[in-house]
Design an enzyme around this catalytic site. Sequence first.
Site, mmCIF file in Angstrom:
data_model
loop_
_atom_site.group_PDB
_atom_site.id
_atom_site.type_symbol
_atom_site.label_atom_id
_atom_site.label_comp_id
_atom_site.label_asym_id
_atom_site.label_seq_id
_atom_site.Cartn_x
_atom_site.Cartn_y
_atom_site.Cartn_z
ATOM 1 N N ILE A 81 -6.728 8.709 -1.070
ATOM 2 C CA ILE A 81 -6.803 8.548 0.243
ATOM 3 C C ILE A 81 -5.641 7.591 0.775
ATOM 4 O O ILE A 81 -5.370 6.736 -0.150
ATOM 5 C CB ILE A 81 -8.341 8.071 0.489
ATOM 6 N N ASN A 121 -6.375 -1.018 -1.301
ATOM 7 C CA ASN A 121 -6.644 0.158 -0.307
ATOM 8 C C ASN A 121 -8.252 -0.102 0.121
ATOM 9 O O ASN A 121 -8.605 -0.015 1.153
ATOM 10 C CB ASN A 121 -6.533 1.609 -1.051
ATOM 11 N N HIS A 181 -3.671 0.765 -6.433
ATOM 12 C CA HIS A 181 -4.049 1.340 -5.317
ATOM 13 C C HIS A 181 -5.516 1.167 -4.961
ATOM 14 O O HIS A 181 -5.596 0.519 -3.577
ATOM 15 C CB HIS A 181 -4.131 2.847 -5.535
ATOM 16 N N HIS A 216 1.606 4.964 -2.842
ATOM 17 C CA HIS A 216 1.811 6.225 -2.286
ATOM 18 C C HIS A 216 3.046 6.883 -2.633
ATOM 19 O O HIS A 216 3.219 7.938 -3.152
ATOM 20 C CB HIS A 216 1.288 6.333 -0.955
ATOM 21 N N HIS A 233 0.566 -1.191 -0.068
ATOM 22 C CA HIS A 233 -0.028 -0.014 -0.023
ATOM 23 C C HIS A 233 0.866 1.375 0.075
ATOM 24 O O HIS A 233 0.970 2.060 -1.135
ATOM 25 C CB HIS A 233 -0.741 -0.193 1.088
#
Length: 851
Positions: free
Chosen positions: A851, A702, A698, A512, A507
């Site tokens: 997010i 997520n 993602h 990110h 993740h």
Amino acid sequence: MKIEGEVVVMKKNLLDFKDVMASLLDRIHELLGRRVSLHLISSLQPDPANEKRGRLGKAAHLENWVTKIKTSVTAEETTFGVTFDWDESMGPPAAFVIKNHHHSQFYLKSLTLRGFPEGEGSPIHFICNSWIYPSHRYRSDRVFFSNKAYLPSNTPELLKELREEELMNLRGNEKGELKEWDRVYDYAYYNDLGAPEKGPNSVRPVLGGSSELPYPRRGKTGRKPNKSDPKSESRLALLNLNIYVPRDERFSHVKFSDILVYALKAVTQVLVPEIASVCDKTINEFDSFEDVFHLYDGSIMLAKGHTISKLRDIIPWEMFRELIRNDGERFLKFPLPDILKESRSAWRTDEEFAREMLAGLNPVVISRLQEFPPKSNLDSAKYGNQDSSIREEHIEANMNGLNVQDALEQNKLYILDHHDALMPYLNRINTTNTKTYATRTLLLLEEDGTLKPLAIELSLPHAQGEAHGSVSKVFTPSETGVEGSIWQLAKAYAAVNDSGYHQLISHWLQTHAVIEPFIIASNRQLSVVHPIYKLLHPHFRDTMNINALARHVLINSDGILEITVFPGRYAMELSSSIYKDWVFTDQALPKDLVKRGVAVEDPNSDSGVKLLIEDYPYAVDGLEIWSAIKKWVTEYCSFYYKNDKTVQTDTEIQSWWTELRTKGHGDKQHESWWPSMQTRDDLIESCTIIIWIASALHAAVNFGQYPYAGFLPNRPTVSRRFMPEPGTAEYTELAEDTDVAFLKTITPQLQTLLGISIIETLSLHSTDEVYLGQRESLNWTADDEALEAFKRFGKQLELIENNIIKRNNNKRFKNRTGPVNIPYTLLYPNTTDYTREGGLTGKGIPNSVSI
């Protein structure tokens, strides 16, 4: 001639209560003649003062500002008329300058001009989406270009200097702390995680800039060095969320209000059970699974009428509506995770434990076993013998009559292997409150397409030192007695490993962190009129802001991740060691699947690969999404780049790719696997990978967090004691009360509450989310061919949605729902759902890591 235009603007943040006074001051400025002015820029006539630029038209002003702008706390779009006096010989404008002479900033969404004779009177669109601060805040005028796309070599002569100057402004050249109105994109190391002024336990190493601790770069803030350690950057106070990111990268007012509300819910959901536990017989412990279930069954019922009215008096209605949106009148309640909706015990089955490796929240690690016993890649000179101790006698009795060699040849053996990633850190991790192992989980692919666990190996470094290798124990499935309880604990240790790896690597690091350098490099080197900027920009939305918040409260020293996930203070350092092996080109889904051995190359397939596990929901859905993205990117890039030479001579693309490699991912700049960016195929593949990482990858790792890990016993993040040994009190407890022993081993109550709260927040779709196949503006480009290709992309995503629904309804594919009956929808694009409900939908692929 008179040219009529429409300008769409929005005032400041929804929750900025100072905005009322700011609006009043803006009205006063307006009445005093200090207005918002716009100058169109000619595409044909040079400016007499600078023949490299287009001539400026006469100033026009936003009309009726005093009567149109509202002073409510909600931020709403307002459309203003604007009338330009324009010399027809100057041709259609290609850009405009805007000057804000008011007191405060506003959000400029777009300018639309109508009535030009060229183009048969078609409107000219300027898609701005930018905050405009008072003019004195800027060193040069704010310039916006029309929605036409130009390669650098095709740029109209009178726009070239403006194009280059805008890029220079975004790169910045000043030292010192960056302010909110600055628009500077620059790089920094991860040197802002520690708090050395608090003492040695809060010191964290700098990540990035060294071969020992490499890392992708983050956005620069320019904050002063920490007084206790000049190598570290000073940190803001915990409640100060005003972390610098370029203003246009910050959350929208809707997104920001969502985040605040979710945070408020998280705090209250943690506090209420914690206060109750003070009076409990075992503080910070769950006494039974019923205590855990009560987090979802129990909540505070709001008395109708009076209580709600009082809350409305002190909380803006928009916030209150968000606060109770998902839970109705039941306030402070955790929503029931999907894993519990069908059954409260199905999560404990071996089938579900294995299925989640293919369709859960971390389906990107499992690989095919290609040699037995499993081998380690750790340096034996440093770590001794780290090969697996699993042998044929451990597993063959459970292999449906197969022997190990036949199973290998028939591609029937698979492994979830966290051994090598964790072993170098185990001694340090286990000096903390954590007591855990490095795990290997071996599985058999059965005839019905499901996976059956065969063995779990739990390993520790040798007591005499790491160089002596590992000490391992092998556990095999059992359903009854103390052996069944031990097997449940072995699965929990494997889940702890996978939970930590998921949050830190799958993740955080691999979506990110790795995508942020692409955002910075794109804004520094690709003009907003560059076609590749237009292609990629939607996939960068909100990422820098959410990453800045993560550094502030999640991944920092003593932050939520260190508190709730087992590597603790060594978490980010561990992720740096995994980044050493990160390869950009391997992030392409087909290549990743082949590398993990779960697929083989197949030139007859649309995706170029054939899966060896037919019922692998993440891979099956993912390959369709990957192929759709690649087809869209291929059509788009082929429109602007007719051959390889067009890529080679594109100065902005070459600068972008060079900077991305040498600065953004500078610690890996000498790797041979980087595409050379000398061909159109290089460009297409690279852009496809970027979009895949930011959107579908993602989404897959997520938005399944709360459905599966909202019930933390299914995905524990911490283990607090080792496997009990016969003859000990812990072993007796395990034999007498399996559930209590299980709960005393995994994540305790406070960390559970914090963990559930944060993953609920992370799993929520914002109400203003923009999904794959969608754009914020329909007029994002003026090129009809690109718009038509994008429509085809959207249609393809709709077909994929239908395919996913059909597969989920096909009972032959057992891994798509499993014993818990959760349909696999994490890669459901959600292109047809325009309701913008947000929340815990468990489906939808946002364009970006938002997010």
